[in-house]
Scaffold this motif. Structure first.
Motif, PDB file in Angstrom:
ATOM      1  N   TYR A 248       0.827  -1.214   0.000  1.00 52.11           N
ATOM      2  CA  TYR A 248       0.000   0.000   0.000  1.00 52.11           C
ATOM      3  C   TYR A 248       0.859   1.260   0.000  1.00 52.11           C
ATOM      4  O   TYR A 248       0.626   2.196  -0.781  1.00 52.11           O
ATOM      5  CB  TYR A 248      -0.921  -0.021   1.218  1.00 52.11           C
ATOM      6  CG  TYR A 248      -1.607   1.296   1.502  1.00 52.11           C
ATOM      7  CD1 TYR A 248      -2.674   1.733   0.717  1.00 52.11           C
ATOM      8  CD2 TYR A 248      -1.178   2.097   2.555  1.00 52.11           C
ATOM      9  CE1 TYR A 248      -3.291   2.951   0.979  1.00 52.11           C
ATOM     10  CE2 TYR A 248      -1.791   3.313   2.827  1.00 52.11           C
ATOM     11  CZ  TYR A 248      -2.843   3.739   2.038  1.00 52.11           C
ATOM     12  OH  TYR A 248      -3.454   4.930   2.284  1.00 52.11           O
TER      13      TYR A 248
ATOM     14  N   GLY B   3       1.169   3.375  -3.341  1.00 49.80           N
ATOM     15  CA  GLY B   3       0.559   4.696  -3.236  1.00 49.80           C
ATOM     16  C   GLY B   3       1.558   5.818  -3.449  1.00 49.80           C
ATOM     17  O   GLY B   3       1.242   6.832  -4.090  1.00 49.80           O
TER      18      GLY B   3
ATOM     19  N   GLN C  14       1.194   8.588  -6.407  1.00 47.18           N
ATOM     20  CA  GLN C  14       1.096  10.011  -6.113  1.00 47.18           C
ATOM     21  C   GLN C  14       2.228  10.799  -6.787  1.00 47.18           C
ATOM     22  O   GLN C  14       2.019  11.906  -7.263  1.00 47.18           O
ATOM     23  CB  GLN C  14       1.151  10.232  -4.599  1.00 47.18           C
ATOM     24  CG  GLN C  14      -0.081   9.749  -3.852  1.00 47.18           C
ATOM     25  CD  GLN C  14      -1.302  10.593  -4.181  1.00 47.18           C
ATOM     26  OE1 GLN C  14      -2.215  10.120  -4.838  1.00 47.18           O
ATOM     27  NE2 GLN C  14      -1.303  11.843  -3.755  1.00 47.18           N
TER      28      GLN C  14
ATOM     29  N   GLU D 169       2.614  15.346   0.444  1.00 50.84           N
ATOM     30  CA  GLU D 169       1.434  14.957  -0.315  1.00 50.84           C
ATOM     31  C   GLU D 169       1.672  13.683  -1.134  1.00 50.84           C
ATOM     32  O   GLU D 169       0.729  13.119  -1.703  1.00 50.84           O
ATOM     33  CB  GLU D 169       1.005  16.091  -1.248  1.00 50.84           C
ATOM     34  CG  GLU D 169       0.506  17.314  -0.501  1.00 50.84           C
ATOM     35  CD  GLU D 169       0.056  18.407  -1.456  1.00 50.84           C
ATOM     36  OE1 GLU D 169       0.236  18.209  -2.685  1.00 50.84           O
ATOM     37  OE2 GLU D 169      -0.453  19.439  -0.984  1.00 50.84           O
TER      38      GLU D 169
ATOM     39  N   PRO E 181       0.304   8.271   0.394  1.00 43.84           N
ATOM     40  CA  PRO E 181      -1.040   7.900  -0.106  1.00 43.84           C
ATOM     41  C   PRO E 181      -2.134   8.283   0.879  1.00 43.84           C
ATOM     42  O   PRO E 181      -2.013   8.038   2.079  1.00 43.84           O
ATOM     43  CB  PRO E 181      -0.941   6.375  -0.284  1.00 43.84           C
ATOM     44  CG  PRO E 181       0.205   5.942   0.569  1.00 43.84           C
ATOM     45  CD  PRO E 181       1.172   7.083   0.573  1.00 43.84           C
ATOM     46  N   ASN E 182      -3.222   8.894   0.350  1.00 44.80           N
ATOM     47  CA  ASN E 182      -4.371   9.332   1.157  1.00 44.80           C
ATOM     48  C   ASN E 182      -3.911  10.222   2.310  1.00 44.80           C
ATOM     49  O   ASN E 182      -4.315  10.055   3.461  1.00 44.80           O
ATOM     50  CB  ASN E 182      -5.135   8.125   1.697  1.00 44.80           C
ATOM     51  CG  ASN E 182      -5.628   7.227   0.579  1.00 44.80           C
ATOM     52  OD1 ASN E 182      -5.146   6.111   0.426  1.00 44.80           O
ATOM     53  ND2 ASN E 182      -6.579   7.705  -0.220  1.00 44.80           N
ATOM     54  N   TYR E 183      -3.070  11.201   1.971  1.00 40.00           N
ATOM     55  CA  TYR E 183      -2.472  12.056   3.007  1.00 40.00           C
ATOM     56  C   TYR E 183      -3.526  12.814   3.808  1.00 40.00           C
ATOM     57  O   TYR E 183      -3.489  12.860   5.035  1.00 40.00           O
ATOM     58  CB  TYR E 183      -1.486  13.031   2.352  1.00 40.00           C
ATOM     59  CG  TYR E 183      -0.904  14.038   3.302  1.00 40.00           C
ATOM     60  CD1 TYR E 183       0.044  13.666   4.247  1.00 40.00           C
ATOM     61  CD2 TYR E 183      -1.317  15.384   3.255  1.00 40.00           C
ATOM     62  CE1 TYR E 183       0.569  14.585   5.117  1.00 40.00           C
ATOM     63  CE2 TYR E 183      -0.790  16.317   4.133  1.00 40.00           C
ATOM     64  CZ  TYR E 183       0.149  15.911   5.061  1.00 40.00           C
ATOM     65  OH  TYR E 183       0.676  16.822   5.943  1.00 40.00           O
ATOM     66  N   ALA E 184      -4.519  13.428   3.120  1.00 37.42           N
ATOM     67  CA  ALA E 184      -5.542  14.210   3.816  1.00 37.42           C
ATOM     68  C   ALA E 184      -6.354  13.346   4.772  1.00 37.42           C
ATOM     69  O   ALA E 184      -6.696  13.761   5.883  1.00 37.42           O
ATOM     70  CB  ALA E 184      -6.462  14.886   2.787  1.00 37.42           C
ATOM     71  N   PHE E 185      -6.663  12.118   4.345  1.00 33.00           N
ATOM     72  CA  PHE E 185      -7.434  11.213   5.200  1.00 33.00           C
ATOM     73  C   PHE E 185      -6.672  10.877   6.468  1.00 33.00           C
ATOM     74  O   PHE E 185      -7.231  10.926   7.576  1.00 33.00           O
ATOM     75  CB  PHE E 185      -7.782   9.952   4.417  1.00 33.00           C
ATOM     76  CG  PHE E 185      -8.366   8.854   5.244  1.00 33.00           C
ATOM     77  CD1 PHE E 185      -9.683   8.899   5.654  1.00 33.00           C
ATOM     78  CD2 PHE E 185      -7.583   7.768   5.634  1.00 33.00           C
ATOM     79  CE1 PHE E 185     -10.221   7.877   6.430  1.00 33.00           C
ATOM     80  CE2 PHE E 185      -8.111   6.750   6.410  1.00 33.00           C
ATOM     81  CZ  PHE E 185      -9.436   6.807   6.810  1.00 33.00           C
ATOM     82  N   TRP E 186      -5.390  10.536   6.341  1.00 33.87           N
ATOM     83  CA  TRP E 186      -4.620  10.132   7.520  1.00 33.87           C
ATOM     84  C   TRP E 186      -4.339  11.305   8.444  1.00 33.87           C
ATOM     85  O   TRP E 186      -4.261  11.127   9.666  1.00 33.87           O
ATOM     86  CB  TRP E 186      -3.306   9.481   7.082  1.00 33.87           C
ATOM     87  CG  TRP E 186      -3.506   8.164   6.386  1.00 33.87           C
ATOM     88  CD1 TRP E 186      -3.232   7.857   5.092  1.00 33.87           C
ATOM     89  CD2 TRP E 186      -4.054   6.982   6.964  1.00 33.87           C
ATOM     90  NE1 TRP E 186      -3.565   6.559   4.811  1.00 33.87           N
ATOM     91  CE2 TRP E 186      -4.073   5.987   5.951  1.00 33.87           C
ATOM     92  CE3 TRP E 186      -4.535   6.648   8.229  1.00 33.87           C
ATOM     93  CZ2 TRP E 186      -4.552   4.700   6.169  1.00 33.87           C
ATOM     94  CZ3 TRP E 186      -5.011   5.365   8.453  1.00 33.87           C
ATOM     95  CH2 TRP E 186      -5.025   4.415   7.437  1.00 33.87           C
TER      96      TRP E 186
ATOM     97  N   GLU F  22      -6.491  13.764   8.939  1.00 33.32           N
ATOM     98  CA  GLU F  22      -7.748  13.919   9.671  1.00 33.32           C
ATOM     99  C   GLU F  22      -7.892  12.845  10.741  1.00 33.32           C
ATOM    100  O   GLU F  22      -8.344  13.116  11.861  1.00 33.32           O
ATOM    101  CB  GLU F  22      -8.912  13.858   8.681  1.00 33.32           C
ATOM    102  CG  GLU F  22     -10.272  14.132   9.305  1.00 33.32           C
ATOM    103  CD  GLU F  22     -10.398  15.565   9.800  1.00 33.32           C
ATOM    104  OE1 GLU F  22     -11.249  15.804  10.673  1.00 33.32           O
ATOM    105  OE2 GLU F  22      -9.627  16.431   9.325  1.00 33.32           O
TER     106      GLU F  22
END
Length: 277
Positions: free
Chosen positions: A203, A207, A211, A221, A224-229, A231
């Protein structure tokens, strides 16, 4: 009468000569350990014999000196030892034209096995001339576990012929074929953790490459899924702060006797005296 010469390449001729030599030595004779004939056919003995499959049709020999005379002993598992038909173990006197003595025959085999050893017995050998009431010779081959070699040195341990019956030759051989299979030391939990770490690694690496190479992200950035992690991290911190901290978040005043309300109220300054009269 004309003779036609058929052209033959050297490699083809060499292959044919090699096959003829192997057939002469008994490599292609029989079907592995199935060529051995058990005195009493049983599935347990046959299963033990199958463990010795890597040793089948391989001539193993040793030279010894007995009473100032030199002999060569040849052993073959389920094959013609030294090219002698039906012989599992033979004894041949060096520098002599006498025919080899058959110590035991693989057409009369008995086998006993343990966790890391196998005892192979060949019966129906040539009869003694004057020992052991002229009974037939018998070979006992003790094969012990040695993980470092497929077929070690073939050794003569003992010839017991000073008795009235049940005389035997005892041989010894080390081989990895009789070693128990290596058991996995990993538990179910360890296997699950390894699989989980593999998924996480795939993963993160996949990812990151996506990216960076596809999206064109830079810096953090690329994760992977930086904004989600991010938050998730903030929510986790808030939850930990709410659960673990028991004191009031408002700080107490620095001096005793002074209330917080008094500090919040600022006195009204009078600057009337500064105005011109």
């Amino acid at each position: 009468m004309k003779l036609f010469r058929i052209p033959m390449r050297g490699s083809v001729l060499w292959a044919i000569l090699t096959q003829l030599l192997l057939c002469r030595n008994g490599v292609f004779a029989g079907n592995g350990t199935k060529a051995c004939k058990l005195g009493t056919e049983s599935s347990s003995q046959r299963k033990v014999l199958e463990r010795l499959e890597p040793l089948a049709h391989r001539n193993l020999s040793v030279e010894v000196t007995e009473e100032k005379e030199k002999y060569t002993y040849v052993f073959q598992l389920c094959g013609d030892a030294g090219g002698v038909p039906n012989a599992g173990v033979i004894q041949k006197k060096i520098d002599s034209k006498d025919k080899p003595t058959i110590i035991g025959s693989y057409t009369s085999t008995e086998v006993i096995g343990g966790s890391d050893w196998v005892m192979l017995l060949y019966h129906n050998g040539d009869k003694y001339d004057s020992h052991c009431n002229q009974e037939e010779r018998k070979a006992m081959i003790m094969i012990s576990c040695n993980k470092n070699t497929e077929a070690g040195n073939f050794e003569v341990i003992l010839e017991d012929r000073d008795r009235l019956k049940d005389c035997f030759y005892l041989f010894e051989l080390d081989s990895s074929a009789v070693c128990p299979p290596v058991q996995s030391q990993l538990s179910a939990g360890s296997i699950i953790l390894i699989i989980g770490f593999c998924f996480v690694a795939v993963y993160l690496i996949g990812g990151f490459l996506y990216q960076r190479l596809i999206v064109g992200a830079k810096g953090m950035e690329q994760f992977p899924n930086y904004a989600f992690w991010v938050e998730v991290g903030n929510l986790s911190a808030d939850g930990c702060d709410f659960v673990c901290r028991s004191k009031n978040r408002e700080e107490a005043p620095a001096y005793r006797g002074v209330s917080a309300d008094a500090l919040d109220e600022e006195p009204e300054e009078r600057d009337d005296h500064l105005l011109p009269m």
